[in-house]
Every structure is written in structure tokens, then in C-alpha cells.
Design an enzyme around this catalytic site. Structure first.
Site, mmCIF file in Angstrom:
data_model
loop_
_atom_site.group_PDB
_atom_site.id
_atom_site.type_symbol
_atom_site.label_atom_id
_atom_site.label_comp_id
_atom_site.label_asym_id
_atom_site.label_seq_id
_atom_site.Cartn_x
_atom_site.Cartn_y
_atom_site.Cartn_z
ATOM 1 N N CYS A 93 75.363 10.097 22.540
ATOM 2 C CA CYS A 93 73.734 11.231 22.720
ATOM 3 C C CYS A 93 73.393 10.031 23.953
ATOM 4 O O CYS A 93 72.967 8.745 23.534
ATOM 5 C CB CYS A 93 73.479 11.271 21.493
ATOM 6 S SG CYS A 93 73.519 12.236 20.471
ATOM 7 N N TRP A 110 76.443 13.880 21.257
ATOM 8 C CA TRP A 110 77.548 14.052 20.951
ATOM 9 C C TRP A 110 77.686 13.386 19.751
ATOM 10 O O TRP A 110 77.539 13.020 19.368
ATOM 11 C CB TRP A 110 78.214 11.746 21.466
ATOM 12 C CG TRP A 110 79.637 12.264 21.480
ATOM 13 C CD1 TRP A 110 80.874 12.468 22.482
ATOM 14 C CD2 TRP A 110 80.152 11.518 20.680
ATOM 15 N NE1 TRP A 110 82.144 11.433 21.871
ATOM 16 C CE2 TRP A 110 81.967 11.028 20.736
ATOM 17 C CE3 TRP A 110 80.086 10.937 19.084
ATOM 18 C CZ2 TRP A 110 82.788 10.783 20.251
ATOM 19 C CZ3 TRP A 110 80.730 10.822 17.968
ATOM 20 C CH2 TRP A 110 82.191 10.366 18.385
ATOM 21 N N HIS A 158 112.754 -2.806 20.633
ATOM 22 C CA HIS A 158 112.739 -2.541 19.171
ATOM 23 C C HIS A 158 111.556 -1.887 18.823
ATOM 24 O O HIS A 158 111.151 -2.115 17.632
ATOM 25 C CB HIS A 158 111.094 -4.503 19.169
ATOM 26 C CG HIS A 158 111.745 -5.751 18.944
ATOM 27 N ND1 HIS A 158 113.151 -6.474 18.692
ATOM 28 C CD2 HIS A 158 111.451 -6.558 20.199
ATOM 29 C CE1 HIS A 158 113.706 -7.420 19.269
ATOM 30 N NE2 HIS A 158 112.102 -7.835 20.315
ATOM 31 N N LYS A 199 93.530 4.021 30.083
ATOM 32 C CA LYS A 199 92.801 4.663 31.109
ATOM 33 C C LYS A 199 94.065 6.581 31.494
ATOM 34 O O LYS A 199 93.386 7.176 31.246
ATOM 35 C CB LYS A 199 93.000 4.617 32.804
ATOM 36 C CG LYS A 199 92.187 4.625 33.605
ATOM 37 C CD LYS A 199 90.805 3.362 33.110
ATOM 38 C CE LYS A 199 90.712 3.403 31.273
ATOM 39 N NZ LYS A 199 89.277 2.527 31.947
HETATM 40 C C1 AGP Z 1 87.529 2.795 28.000
HETATM 41 O O1 AGP Z 1 87.406 3.859 29.912
HETATM 42 C C2 AGP Z 1 86.073 3.637 27.693
HETATM 43 N N1 AGP Z 1 85.455 4.292 28.004
HETATM 44 C C3 AGP Z 1 86.613 2.611 26.576
HETATM 45 O O2 AGP Z 1 87.005 2.003 25.465
HETATM 46 C C4 AGP Z 1 85.340 1.435 26.415
HETATM 47 O O3 AGP Z 1 86.066 0.239 27.259
HETATM 48 C C5 AGP Z 1 85.263 0.997 24.676
HETATM 49 O O4 AGP Z 1 83.874 1.799 24.575
HETATM 50 C C6 AGP Z 1 84.298 -0.753 24.617
HETATM 51 O O5 AGP Z 1 82.997 0.224 25.009
HETATM 52 P P1 AGP Z 1 81.979 -1.463 25.348
HETATM 53 O O6 AGP Z 1 82.692 -2.408 27.020
HETATM 54 O O7 AGP Z 1 80.754 -0.810 26.241
HETATM 55 O O8 AGP Z 1 81.629 -2.290 24.858
#
Ligand code: AGP
Length: 604
Positions: free
Chosen positions: A2, A74, A501, A482
Site C-alpha cells: 500500500c 495491496w 536427491h 525472478k
Molecule cells: C524480489 O524480486 C522481491 N521483490 C522480494 O523477494 C524482496 O527481495 C523481498 O520482499 C525483500 O525485500 P527487501 O529487500 O526490501 O527487504
């Protein structure tokens, strides 16, 4: 999660709010809304969907007024819909409120308010706030006091902005969710993140939890919950307006992938001294970490993968290190003592799980360090110390350039810790020179279209697997994250040796396996490649130019320039970013706004 914005000036607020909301869409895009105040008129407009739908809806008869609040959502409580969109109002349309966060005691508050005759029109937790304010106003409190008295009843996390009919001000506060004031020449602003209003001002005040702000066109007044004045000095943000636009690229993600050479130069600039102190951190002179005996990283998502990369670099330097998922650490913290450095790796500095993990060790003798991109973020302010990755603003929901800058910063930190822990040690010149060489190597990868061709050639598979060992392992996890995040295809990352495994059962001729080679232990990964090929799956290798054996074995090889083996993963990772980007483009996905996701995850 949000985005909140507010404008308080003398011009009509609506255009400004629609611009700042668009700039904040990376925080959520389930619905958008604005509330405009014009003296005694309060006009609320909101729509399910992205800000463009709201723009269409208001285009014929835009609301007017020089004071307004806006929200891009969101969803947490209640599905995306017009009714659940913010701003929310009280029964009389006197108060409008936007909220980011979660109000944990909203059910009790709502039941009590209903019992006192209030009617609710949404499923949200947020809607209790305007009703509470309205009640306090009816009880005779002045608007500022009514706002503070209402907020005092909330439990949970929130950044909240409110407008009240007849008041030429926006009332705001935060606790656990970000909120920053922008100080303009002729207007003042509020937003969840600085990029929202960066084109209008770079002078900001970062609010602390528990701060209350009354923002007027020519004045910003801060208090605590009891109304006592609070002083916070304004900062000037170093990011520029151009940092936060698309600069001719179709997507922020593509722009940010291409910004990596520049970002990495900024990250490393002035921080390496191979023939002297080794690593120069302005904030931490040599010896600053000489009492650190072990490092525990806490992080989520891409930042967790950077932390795994950091863990490998520290262990190779003889420093015990563990990367923990912040959400797990928050409830099951590792034992720590005065020799433990807890490093929170977080691009935004606002991720709720990571903040919770930091708070889980706040009362222990362990020292905390935030490695973050955002100066003034909650992590930077709550940790004992902060180290900035200097990547510039990242808007695309999929993290790209910040992963590279995080890994480079953690590599420097690993080297600083090794030197601080051993007075006889000398700087690892090959590593530090290797780090300086990465931006140029990245430029050659970005000028190559091989990843795009491979994405097109393998565009119709059922499953995508990514394998690697050593620093190639976190890169494989990141490649898979990604890929699934922006293509919506099934993708998994594994340690190369782990495939046999169990996961090998999933590999068929309808899968494609991408193998990351770093120049270290490649022969072992080649065994795993052959195991996969025997099951009919094609293998795409990402390998240093000199790895001729790999080229012979793989079905397709994307070459990267030879680099220091510890840093080669930085290059492979950019190839994987391009691979995912083009695969998502081929499928027509909304790359900067993947479904169900948001840039900054401020709920646990
Ligand atoms: C990755 O592409 C995401 N946007 C997500 O995994 C992100 O890295 C994660 O929410 C952590 O965010 P931050 O680095 O702002 O803590």
C-alpha cells in the site's frame, strides 16, 4: 505494501495526487483512491484496479481542492473492490482516511463502533479509523486531539493520513509502516516512500514511530501522542528525479537491469584500497568489527539470496556465518551473544519480517547492522549501525540492481571482517581488483542478446530449473525466484548436487535446466548436467568464457567474461535477470507489477 500520499498546498491537489500515486504503484495496485478537501467539501473517488482506472474515472469531473490524500492498495483485509479501496470515511462523510499496515484489534473496535450505531461499508480493518475520529470529534475534541485519541486506540502497524472537513491540514502518524514528509516551496507532501514526490522536492523529514504530523500549506508541526512538540531535522535526499523514471525503457525492471554497472560503481566507489586498508567504510574505520566472532544474516526473498552469497564469502574468509530467513528467525531466533553481528539485509529497510527478526535480538548483547538501500528507513534507524548499498532507487517489484549492490557490499564487509579479525592479514588484492572490474564486465553482458534468444527458444516448457554450487547456488535460487515472479511459470532453484536427491524426479524433456558455472568445482556441476541430459532435459549453461568443457557438454552456453570466481555469480545473475525479463515479455506479463506482489512487504 500500500502506498499513501498527501498534498497540502494552494493548487488543485488532484493532479499531484494522481502523479504521486502512479509513482508509488510498486507498493500495490489492487485499487486506488483520493479524497480532496475544499473548505467544507470532501470529495472521495476510488476504483478497483490500477491508478489508470482511477484517472479515467475522475477525468470528466475531477474533484477539486488544495488539500488531499491518496492511496494505492495491496489487499490484506477484503478482496480488491471499489468498496474496499481507500480512502475510507465515517458515517457523515466528514473524515477520510488512508492507511498502510494492519490494525490487529480492528474486529473489537468495529464491533464496539457498530454497537454504538456506526455503519461500515467495507471488509477492511482500516475503516474503523475514520469512525473513531468522528466519534472523538462528536465528543468535543479538537481535530488534532481527536486524531491522536483515535490512533491511541489502535494496535498493530500503520501509517495513516486523514483529512477532516473544514480543516486546512492533513493529520498523519506512523507506527511500524513508513511515512515521510516532503517539504516544498509552495506545498508540502506526505508519502510512504520518497520516490513518490521526488520530482517536487528532495527535502524530507523521516517520521519515527509514534510521531504525529499536522501538515499545512506553509507549516509542518510534529508532536508525540500526548501533543508535546517533537523536533526532527530535515534531510536532503541524494537521489534525483531522473533516478525514479523509466528513461525510455518499457519497464523499470529493464532500466534497472541496465543500471547495474552504474549502481555497482556507486556501491564500490571509494571503498576499496587493495594496497592499504583493504576496505574503506567511512562509517567504520579499520578495527570496527574486531570483536565480531560470527555473523547471522536475516533477510527475505532476493535479499536472502544476497545474504546466502554473503554467507559463502564470509565462510571462505574463516568467519562463521549463517543466513536465516527473517520470517523464521523472528519466531525461532538463533542463540546470539556479544560476539554476534546480526546483519539485516533489506533493500527497502521496511520489510516487516526483517524488522521483526532484528527486534527479536534487540534485547540481547548482539550487535545489529542494517545493510540497506534506503537512508532514513526503519531498519537503518533501528539497527545499531547502517551500511548503505548506494544502488539508487529501485522501483520494479522484481529486485535486480539492489541484489548486485548488496552482494558487492557484503563482499566488502566480509573482507573488512577478515582484516579486523586478524591483525596480520593483508588485503585480498585479487578480490578487491576483481570487484572493481565487475561493472565493465557487466556492460559487455548487457550489450549481448544471447539471453533473449535463449528465452525465446525455450519459451514453451513446463518447468524451469536452475542449479549451481558455491556462489552459483544462491544465484540459482535468485534466478528461479525472478523467473517465477515475473513469468508465472513453474521454476525452482537447487544446489546442483542436491538434484539427484529428489528433484530429479521432476526433470523431463518438457523442462529446461539452467546451470550456473563459476570457474570453481565446475567438473562436479558437469556431472549433474549429464544426469539431467540423460533424462531428456536440455541444459542451458551460463559459464565463464574459458570454461571450454562446459561449452562442449551443454546444449546451449551463454558466455560471461572471466571474473574472480567469487564474483562470477554477479555476472551470471544478470544473465538470469535478462532471461527472466525476456521470457516474461514473450508471455506479455505485467513485468513491473506482477500479480499478488508488492515492492515493499510491510506485513508479517
Ligand atoms: C524480489 O524480486 C522481491 N521483490 C522480494 O523477494 C524482496 O527481495 C523481498 O520482499 C525483500 O525485500 P527487501 O529487500 O526490501 O527487504
Amino acid at each position: 505494501m500500500c502506498g499513501i500520499t498527501a498534498y497540502v498546498g494552494s493548487d488543485d491537489a488532484v493532479d499531484n495526487l494522481l502523479t504521486t500515486l502512479t509513482n508509488l504503484e510498486y507498493r500495490g495496485y489492487d485499487s486506488a483512491g483520493v479524497a480532496l478537501l475544499d473548505g467544507s467539501d470532501l470529495d472521495v473517488r476510488k476504483r478497483e484496479g490500477e491508478t489508470d482506472r482511477l484517472k479515467e474515472a475522475v477525468s470528466e469531473h475531477p474533484p477539486s481542492g488544495p488539500i488531499g490524500i491518496g492511496h494505492t492498495r495491496w489487499s490484506t483485509h477484503g478482496p480488491p473492490s471499489d468498496a474496499n479501496a481507500h480512502p475510507h470515511t465515517d458515517c457523515h462523510g466528514r473524515v477520510a482516511v488512508v492507511h498502510n499496515g494492519i490494525i490487529e484489534n480492528y474486529e473489537t473496535l468495529r464491533d464496539d463502533l457498530r454497537a454504538r450505531g456506526h455503519e461500515f461499508t467495507s471488509d477492511t480493518d482500516s475503516e474503523v479509523v475514520p469512525h473513531l475520529i468522528s466519534e472523538r470529534l462528536a465528543a468535543g475534541s479538537d481535530p488534532e486531539t481527536a486524531f491522536r485519541e483515535s490512533i491511541a486506540q489502535l494496535e498493530g502497524s500503520y501509517a495513516i493520513a486523514a483529512v477532516i472537513r473544514g480543516e486546512d491540514a492533513v493529520f498523519a502518524t506512523r507506527s511500524g509502516s513508513p511515512l515521510v514528509v516532503g517539504l516544498g516551496e509552495t506545498a508540502n507532501y506526505l508519502a510512504s516512500d520518497v520516490p513518490a514526490f521526488l520530482e517536487f522536492t528532495d527535502r524530507v523529514i523521516h517520521l519515527d514511530d509514534g510521531d504525529f504530523a499536522v501538515v499545512r500549506p506553509d507549516d509542518v508541526r510534529l508532536t508525540d501522542v500526548d501533543g508535546h512538540a517533537v523536533h526532527r531535522a530535515p534531510d536532503t535526499v541524494e537521489w534525483t528525479d531522473g533516478d525514479a523514471d523509466k528513461s525510455g525503457y518499457n519497464h523499470y525492471m529493464h532500466k534497472e537491469i541496465h543500471e547495474q554497472p552504474v549502481a555497482l560503481r556507486q556501491t564500490v566507489r571509494g571503498r576499496t584500497d587493495p594496497t592499504g586498508d583493504g576496505v574503506v567504510f567511512e562509517e567504520f574505520p579499520p578495527g570496527s568489527f574486531d570483536d565480531v566472532r560470527e555473523v547471522v544474516f536475516v533477510a527475505c526473498g532476493t535479499s536472502y539470496h544476497a545474504a546466502l552469497y554473503g554467507q559463502a564469502m564470509l565462510r571462505r574468509r574463516g568467519v562463521p556465518a549463517t543466513a536465516a530467513l527473517a520470517s523464521e528467525f523472528a519466531t525461532e531466533p538463533h542463540p546470539v551473544d556479544e560476539g554476534t553481528l546480526v546483519v539485516a539485509v533489506t533493500q527497502s529497510g521496511e520489510t516487516a519480517d526483517t524488522l521483526a527478526a532484528m527486534r527479536a535480538v534487540a534485547d540481547t548483547p548482539a550487535r545489529t547492522l542494517a545493510v540497506t538501500n534506503v537512508v532514513g528507513s526503519t531498519a537503518a534507524r533501528e539497527a545499531d549501525d547502517a551500511l548503505f548499498i548506494r544502488a539508487g532507487p529501485e522501483i520494479g517489484v522484481a529486485a535486480t540492481k539492489t541484489f548486485s549492490s548488496q552482494v558487492a557490499t557484503l563482499g566488502l564487509l566480509a573482507e573488512r571482517l577478515r582484516l579486523d579479525n586478524d591483525p596480520d592479514a593483508t588485503p585480498d588484492e585479487a578480490f578487491l581488483d576483481g570487484l572493481q572490474a565487475i561493472p565493465e564486465a557487466l556492460e559487455s553482458i548487457l550489450g549481448d542478446h544471447h539471453a533473449e534468444r535463449v528465452a525465446n527458444a525455450y519459451g514453451a516448457k513446463e518447468s524451469y530449473f536452475f542449479i549451481g554450487r558455491g556462489v552459483g547456488f544462491p544465484v540459482s535460487l535468485e534466478g528461479a525466484l525472478k523467473f517465477k515472479e515475473i513469468t508465472y511459470e513453474h521454476a525452482e532453484g537447487f544446489a546442483a548436487g542436491e538434484l539427484k536427491h529428489g528433484p530429479l524426479a521432476l526433470v523431463t524433456d518438457n523442462s529446461v535446466v539452467t546451470a550456473v558455472f563459476t570457474g570453481q568445482n565446475d567438473e562436479k556441476t558437469l556431472h549433474n548436467v549429464r544426469e539431467v541430459q540423460s533424462r531428456g532435459a536440455p541444459v542451458v549453461a551460463i559459464a565463464p568464457e574459458s570454461a571450454t568443457e562446459v561449452r562442449r557438454a551443454a546444449d546451449e552456453t551463454i558466455e560471461i567474461p572471466d571474473a574472480h570466481p567469487e564474483l562470477s555469480g554477479l555476472l551470471s545473475n544478470v544473465v538470469l535477470q535478462l532471461f527472466s525479463y525476456h521470457a516474461a515479455e514473450l508471455r506479455g506479463r505485467p513485468i513491473d507489477k506482477p500479480r499478488n506482489l508488492a515492492k515493499s512487504v510491510t506485513v508479517e
